[in-house]
Design an enzyme around this catalytic site. Sequence first.
Site, PDB file in Angstrom:
ATOM      1  N   HIS A  25       4.580  -0.442   5.571  1.00 51.59           N
ATOM      2  CA  HIS A  25       5.543   0.751   6.137  1.00 51.59           C
ATOM      3  C   HIS A  25       6.790   0.349   6.657  1.00 51.59           C
ATOM      4  O   HIS A  25       6.681  -0.503   7.684  1.00 51.59           O
ATOM      5  CB  HIS A  25       4.936   1.729   7.042  1.00 51.59           C
ATOM      6  CG  HIS A  25       4.167   2.836   6.087  1.00 51.59           C
ATOM      7  ND1 HIS A  25       2.917   3.399   6.190  1.00 51.59           N
ATOM      8  CD2 HIS A  25       5.106   3.869   5.309  1.00 51.59           C
ATOM      9  CE1 HIS A  25       2.687   4.505   5.374  1.00 51.59           C
ATOM     10  NE2 HIS A  25       4.071   4.646   4.941  1.00 51.59           N
ATOM     11  N   GLU A  50      -0.278  -2.074   6.857  1.00 50.44           N
ATOM     12  CA  GLU A  50      -1.341  -1.020   6.613  1.00 50.44           C
ATOM     13  C   GLU A  50      -2.842  -1.883   6.073  1.00 50.44           C
ATOM     14  O   GLU A  50      -2.798  -2.558   5.380  1.00 50.44           O
ATOM     15  CB  GLU A  50      -1.275   0.031   5.783  1.00 50.44           C
ATOM     16  CG  GLU A  50       0.032   0.707   5.872  1.00 50.44           C
ATOM     17  CD  GLU A  50      -0.152   1.626   7.088  1.00 50.44           C
ATOM     18  OE1 GLU A  50      -1.046   1.816   7.722  1.00 50.44           O
ATOM     19  OE2 GLU A  50       1.179   2.087   7.550  1.00 50.44           O
ATOM     20  N   CYS A  85       1.937   7.229   0.314  1.00 58.42           N
ATOM     21  CA  CYS A  85       1.832   5.847   0.523  1.00 58.42           C
ATOM     22  C   CYS A  85       0.729   5.470   0.557  1.00 58.42           C
ATOM     23  O   CYS A  85       0.036   4.536  -0.209  1.00 58.42           O
ATOM     24  CB  CYS A  85       2.635   5.335   1.891  1.00 58.42           C
ATOM     25  SG  CYS A  85       4.459   5.817   1.771  1.00 58.42           S
TER      26      CYS A  85
END
Length: 186
Positions: free
Chosen positions: A166, A79, A142
């Site tokens: 992830h 991410e 998250c």
Amino acid sequence: MRLLVTGFEPFAGSPVNPSQQLAQALAEEPPPGLHTHALILPVDGAAAPGMIVGAIESQQPDLVIMMGQATGRAVISLERVAINLLDYAIPDNTGAVLVDQPVVAGGPAAYFATLPLCAMLDAMRQAGVPGELSLSAGAYLCNQVLYAALHCIACRGLSARAGFVHLPALPEQVPAGSTRTPSMSL
Ligand code: PCA
């Protein structure tokens, strides 16, 4: 170097979460040269941010790698961004549904992850592990812990580098007969 690695407990009715299993496996068999501490976070929007911030403050890690499950994604996602938004599509494990709220009131709109994501992606691909860079960690737990960690590091002037990974669902989490849910073994 000190590594703080986190996973999440199971959520959304599943009995397992690959991020919990992977964080525990990394703590049991740490990468060479890294003093590794694993923390399993609850899927609880009221508790999880304080727990990641507390761990960063108490352990002063050099690296913070947070992990979570992203059902529907076929490869490991690194991410790039945390946004200052909570918009839960499903309740957290306490039943809370936070909609259209900031992670930190008055905080910046977003933070970039500070891990060397491109180098990590290259290393993953060279090791034969499929991966991608991702522009959205969502607006659920998250994203919330990634934002909380980056905000804490920025506000306190810490040198830790932090980011979020992830993970696809595990094969055993795919409903029998489903051909639509991708998965990856631990
Ligand atoms: N994944 C969720 C929260 C917990 C987890 O493992 C998410 O992507 O926000």
